[in-house]
Design a protein around this motif. Structure first.
Motif, short mmCIF file in Angstrom:
data_model
loop_
_atom_site.label_atom_id
_atom_site.label_comp_id
_atom_site.label_asym_id
_atom_site.label_seq_id
_atom_site.Cartn_x
_atom_site.Cartn_y
_atom_site.Cartn_z
N PHE A 110 0.83 -1.20 0.00
CA PHE A 110 0.00 0.00 0.00
C PHE A 110 0.87 1.25 0.00
O PHE A 110 0.60 2.22 -0.73
CB PHE A 110 -0.93 -0.02 1.21
CG PHE A 110 -1.74 1.24 1.37
CD1 PHE A 110 -2.61 1.66 0.39
CD2 PHE A 110 -1.63 2.01 2.53
CE1 PHE A 110 -3.36 2.82 0.53
CE2 PHE A 110 -2.38 3.17 2.69
CZ PHE A 110 -3.24 3.57 1.68
N LEU A 111 1.91 1.25 0.79
CA LEU A 111 2.83 2.38 0.85
C LEU A 111 3.42 2.67 -0.52
O LEU A 111 3.43 3.83 -0.98
CB LEU A 111 3.94 2.09 1.86
CG LEU A 111 5.08 3.12 1.94
CD1 LEU A 111 4.58 4.42 2.54
CD2 LEU A 111 6.24 2.57 2.75
N ASN A 112 3.91 1.64 -1.19
CA ASN A 112 4.54 1.83 -2.50
C ASN A 112 3.54 2.25 -3.57
O ASN A 112 3.85 3.09 -4.42
CB ASN A 112 5.26 0.54 -2.91
CG ASN A 112 6.45 0.23 -2.01
OD1 ASN A 112 7.11 1.14 -1.51
ND2 ASN A 112 6.71 -1.04 -1.79
N LYS A 113 2.34 1.67 -3.53
CA LYS A 113 1.31 2.05 -4.49
C LYS A 113 0.89 3.52 -4.29
O LYS A 113 0.69 4.26 -5.25
CB LYS A 113 0.09 1.14 -4.35
CG LYS A 113 0.21 -0.21 -5.04
CD LYS A 113 -1.03 -1.05 -4.80
CE LYS A 113 -1.00 -2.34 -5.60
NZ LYS A 113 -1.37 -2.16 -7.00
N PHE A 114 0.72 3.90 -3.03
CA PHE A 114 0.32 5.28 -2.73
C PHE A 114 1.42 6.25 -3.17
O PHE A 114 1.15 7.29 -3.78
CB PHE A 114 0.03 5.43 -1.24
CG PHE A 114 -0.71 6.68 -0.88
CD1 PHE A 114 -2.08 6.66 -0.69
CD2 PHE A 114 -0.05 7.90 -0.74
CE1 PHE A 114 -2.78 7.81 -0.36
CE2 PHE A 114 -0.74 9.05 -0.42
CZ PHE A 114 -2.11 9.01 -0.23
N HIS A 115 2.66 5.90 -2.88
CA HIS A 115 3.79 6.74 -3.26
C HIS A 115 3.87 6.88 -4.78
O HIS A 115 4.08 7.98 -5.31
CB HIS A 115 5.08 6.13 -2.71
CG HIS A 115 6.31 6.88 -3.11
ND1 HIS A 115 7.40 6.26 -3.66
CD2 HIS A 115 6.61 8.21 -3.06
CE1 HIS A 115 8.33 7.17 -3.93
NE2 HIS A 115 7.88 8.35 -3.57
N LYS A 116 3.70 5.78 -5.48
CA LYS A 116 3.76 5.81 -6.94
C LYS A 116 2.64 6.69 -7.51
O LYS A 116 2.86 7.48 -8.44
CB LYS A 116 3.65 4.39 -7.51
CG LYS A 116 3.80 4.32 -9.01
CD LYS A 116 3.78 2.87 -9.48
CE LYS A 116 3.95 2.80 -10.99
NZ LYS A 116 3.95 1.41 -11.49
N TYR A 117 1.44 6.56 -6.94
CA TYR A 117 0.32 7.39 -7.39
C TYR A 117 0.62 8.87 -7.17
O TYR A 117 0.33 9.72 -8.02
CB TYR A 117 -0.96 6.99 -6.66
CG TYR A 117 -2.16 7.82 -7.05
CD1 TYR A 117 -2.91 7.51 -8.17
CD2 TYR A 117 -2.54 8.93 -6.29
CE1 TYR A 117 -4.00 8.28 -8.55
CE2 TYR A 117 -3.62 9.72 -6.66
CZ TYR A 117 -4.36 9.38 -7.78
OH TYR A 117 -5.44 10.15 -8.14
N MET A 118 1.21 9.18 -6.03
CA MET A 118 1.51 10.57 -5.70
C MET A 118 2.53 11.15 -6.69
O MET A 118 2.42 12.29 -7.14
CB MET A 118 2.05 10.65 -4.27
CG MET A 118 2.01 12.03 -3.66
SD MET A 118 2.19 11.98 -1.87
CE MET A 118 3.88 11.46 -1.70
N LEU A 119 3.52 10.33 -7.06
CA LEU A 119 4.52 10.79 -8.02
C LEU A 119 3.91 10.98 -9.41
O LEU A 119 4.26 11.91 -10.14
CB LEU A 119 5.67 9.80 -8.09
CG LEU A 119 6.54 9.69 -6.83
CD1 LEU A 119 7.67 8.69 -7.06
CD2 LEU A 119 7.11 11.04 -6.45
N MET A 120 3.04 10.06 -9.78
CA MET A 120 2.35 10.20 -11.06
C MET A 120 1.55 11.50 -11.11
O MET A 120 1.49 12.17 -12.14
CB MET A 120 1.41 9.01 -11.30
CG MET A 120 2.13 7.71 -11.59
SD MET A 120 2.99 7.73 -13.17
CE MET A 120 1.62 7.75 -14.31
N GLU A 121 0.94 11.85 -9.99
CA GLU A 121 0.19 13.11 -9.93
C GLU A 121 1.11 14.29 -10.14
O GLU A 121 0.77 15.25 -10.83
CB GLU A 121 -0.50 13.22 -8.56
CG GLU A 121 -1.72 12.34 -8.41
CD GLU A 121 -2.87 12.84 -9.25
OE1 GLU A 121 -3.46 13.87 -8.92
OE2 GLU A 121 -3.19 12.18 -10.27
#
Length: 725
Positions: free
Chosen positions: A495-506
């Motif tokens: 979850f941490l990595n998915k959330f972080h990746k989504y934030m960077l994509m944003e």
């Protein structure tokens, strides 16, 4: 019974008399009938019909014959032609039940006679069976309101004749041999109700657009149908809140394992309000309460201790697909409710704005789904954008909404006080007198302005605020938790990595080049998470346990560590592209003078990335840092150590030259590639006038600012905001 001076003598005449009696008496209120009964002899009332005939009716005989008569009509081959008569019969049954408590003789017939009670139960069951499978009954579909009011009136006969106390009513229903059929058809009848509502909302919208009917008339029709649906769903919710019926439903194969309840939930959550009705507070509030109530029914089943509803649902691919669809819908409802909450701040609270507990119920369901192994992976992927939206709001607004008991706005709910006599009367106005052909609804609704009254139903504001915050914390804790003996190794920090990746994509996708707005969003998310983790400690032990708070704090800290390098790296690029010396190329990307290429221009970073390249960039950036090994905080500290001078831009340039001389060795590799001169060229124009003014003001007011981390962050936020203007 007597009609004029002639007495009925045959069975056929008796049926004709019953039909006529129902037609004449259903329009009399319980007060009017009570007056006639007081004036009667031997329980036979006398009155004049609309056409002036003198009628004599034996009320004892009518009361004892009416349920069986209506069953006979429902079982007849041409029942669809007589549904208006059936509604009149149900209306009269409600009136007689009101009279029974005032007249001992009627009470003995209607409430104490076991045989008659069985007939009334059978009548309700048969009525719901017909309504559940009425797609071929063209007459019911021809009236815009007939189906929904028949469902609601049928259900409310049960409270009128048996008990208004739910714990008593469910025992009676549970003892009936056909209770499983009843539970099946009542959900099916509600599905048909919602299907018709979908259709009618669209039709009424088209009528308004084509000017075939007035907006006011269409609005009243839509609101009437919505309220009938709400009255029926409210009845179902009250049943499911009782353990006896809830357990019965959980064991019902058609409703659980075959997805009957999920299908109804999906249909209700997909209800969209047409454009012409979006300004109608009544319709918007009623549809919202429908969604809140179906979410509440799902919660009742999910929170049951006897049987795991989600395990039952996960037993087949079909129901898993339905459950995932429902999850997407209530996540969307949660997102919409949260956005609307901001729009409605400052609005007065009245009955029309009681939208139901959509946000709170959606958060509660999200908590349950995020903690269930059957749905955790699917839910994790789809809940991240919603959580990111919540945490990306301005920090002050987040604190007031999620870290306080005095939140700007709370949800309110309302329970309908359903009156079958009045609502049935309004529906009967859509039928021509003397035949069962439906007229257009707008005619009736122009003349009738009926709405079910409602009573406030809610929870104290402090409890509401604390509950919804606790659910938000639990969702993150559920998704971040890792239990070594149960979870797979690849689930650790997933979850941490998915959330972080989504934030960077944003950050990357917010614009075609790194912008301070994208960086600001990431910074705000981290800041709000940290504040939530701190506030969550105050909700223990009543609403949260220590493990929940610990998991949230761990997630917040780890996300901040992962995000800091990207925020710092992108901040430098964001400031660089604001240089006044830049220009745009034909592709729309900023162009900079390249001193190593004889003045020719080259696109500014980052370059266009295709989908796969973006993914690779994100993975690489996970551990990326500034070329000089500096983080955002370090860069800001250096910036804030400036001295006030008569020309702040000159001071800033001098300071940067001094820093560069101390970093000469670190810049050698960059110098070989011709990149070290770019930052030096733009130093005078990195900041705009507003930023310069802010720095001057900050240094005057807080000369020791560089020693205060909180103050540094605050001024950095202000500088980023000014960079966007």
């Amino acid at each position: 019974m007597r009609h004029g001076k002639e007495e009925s003598s045959s069975g056929k005449d008796q049926i004709i008399d019953l039909i006529s009696a129902v037609r004449e008496l259903n329009g009399l209120s319980s007060r009017e009938l009570n007056k006639l009964l007081k004036e009667s002899e031997n329980f036979t009332i006398q009155f004049k019909t609309v056409k002036g005939f003198l009628w004599q009716i034996d009320m004892e005989k009518l009361a004892s014959s009416l349920p069986l008569h209506l069953i006979a009509v429902l079982l007849s081959p041409d029942r669809d032609m007589h549904m208006g008569h059936v509604l009149r019969g149900f209306r009269l049954l409600h009136t007689l039940s009101d009279l029974a408590i005032r007249h001992g003789r009627l009470e003995q017939i209607l409430l104490d006679d076991v045989k008659l009670s069985e007939q009334i139960l059978d009548l309700v069951f048969y009525m719901l069976i017909v309504l559940a499978y009425c797609k071929q009954d063209k007459h019911i579909g021809s009236s815009p309101v007939l189906h929904s009011v028949l469902v609601a009136c049928s259900l409310h006969v049960l409270t009128g004749y048996f008990s208004s106390q739910w714990h008593e009513l469910v025992l009676i229903l549970n003892a009936h041999p056909k209770v499983d059929i009843f539970m099946d058809v009542v959900f099916d009848a509600m599905q048909e109700d919602i299907r018709i509502l979908h259709s009618k909302l669209s039709e009424l919208n088209n009528e308004v657009l084509c000017e075939k009917s007035s907006l006011r008339a269409a609005e009243r029709t839509a609101h009437y149908i919505c309220q009938q649906c709400e009255a029926s769903l409210q009845f179902l919710l009250s049943l499911c809140q009782q353990k006896v019926i809830r357990d019965r439903v959980l064991k019902h194969k058609e409703l659980c394992k075959n997805g009957g309840i999920l299908l109804l939930a999906c249909m209700i959550l997909k209800l969209n309000i047409p454009d012409c009705f979006k300004e109608s507070f009544d319709i918007v509030a009623t549809v919202s309460r429908l969604k809140a109530k179906i979410l509440s029914i799902l919660l009742q089943l999910c929170e049951a201790e006897s049987i795991s509803y989600l395990d039952e649902v996960a037993g087949s691919q079909k129901t898993m697909h339905l459950a995932n669809s429902v999850a997407l819908e209530f996540l969307d409802s949660l997102k919409n409710a949260f956005r609307q909450e901001a729009k409605q701040l400052g609005d007065s609270h009245d009955k029309s704005s009681r939208m139901g507990l959509v946000l709170l119920n959606a958060l509660r369901l999200a908590d349950i789904f995020s903690d269930d192994s059957n749905f955790r992976s699917f839910f994790m992927t789809n809940t991240i954008p919603v959580l990111a939206d919540i945490f990306a709001i301005p920090h002050d607004e987040f604190l007031s909404s999620w870290c306080s008991v005095n939140i700007p706005m709370i949800e309110e709910d309302a329970n309908l006080e359903y009156d079958p006599f009045t609502t049935a009367g309004a529906a009967l106005c859509t039928l021509n007198d003397g035949c069962e052909t439906a007229q257009s609804a707008p005619v009736f609704l122009t003349e009738t302005n009926y709405a079910c009254p409602s009573s406030f139903s809610g929870i104290p504001s402090v409890a509401y605020a604390q509950q919804r915050t606790s659910y938000l914390v639990k969702i993150i804790a559920n998704l971040h938790v890792f239990v070594p003996n149960i979870c797979e190794e690849e689930e650790k920090d997933l979850f941490l990595n998915k959330f972080h990746k989504y934030m960077l994509m944003e950050i990357l996708q917010l614009s075609r080049y790194p912008s301070s707005s994208g960086i600001q969003k990431a910074t705000t998310i981290c800041k709000n998470l940290s504040s939530l983790a701190e506030y969550a400690r105050s909700l223990t032990p009543n609403l949260l346990n220590d493990e929940d708070v610990h998991l949230l704090s761990g997630f917040s800290d780890q996300l901040k560590k992962l995000a800091e390098p990207q925020i710092g790296n992108n901040l430098v690029q964001a400031l660089l592209v604001k240089d006044e010396g830049t220009s745009d190329n034909k592709d729309g990307y900023p162009m900079h003078q390249d001193t190593q290429n004889n003045g020719r221009t080259a696109p500014s970073l980052p370059r266009k990335l295709d989908a796969s390249a973006q993914d690779e960039a994100l993975i690489f950036n996970t551990n990326d840092v500034d070329a000089k090994g500096r983080t955002l905080e370090g860069s800001l500290q250096e910036m804030d150590q400036l001295k006030v001078a008569s020309d702040p831009t000159e001071n800033f340039e001098t300071r940067e030259h001094a820093k560069e001389s101390g970093l000469q060795e670190d810049d050698k590799a960059e110098s070989a590639q011709g990149e070290e001169k770019q930052p030096r060229k733009r130093k005078r124009n990195i900041m705009n006038e507003r930023q310069i003014f802010l720095i001057e003001k900050a240094l005057l007011e807080e000369p020791e600012m560089q020693r205060n981390a909180a103050s540094l962050q605050s001024w950095a936020d202000k500088l980023s905001c000014q960079a966007e203007q």
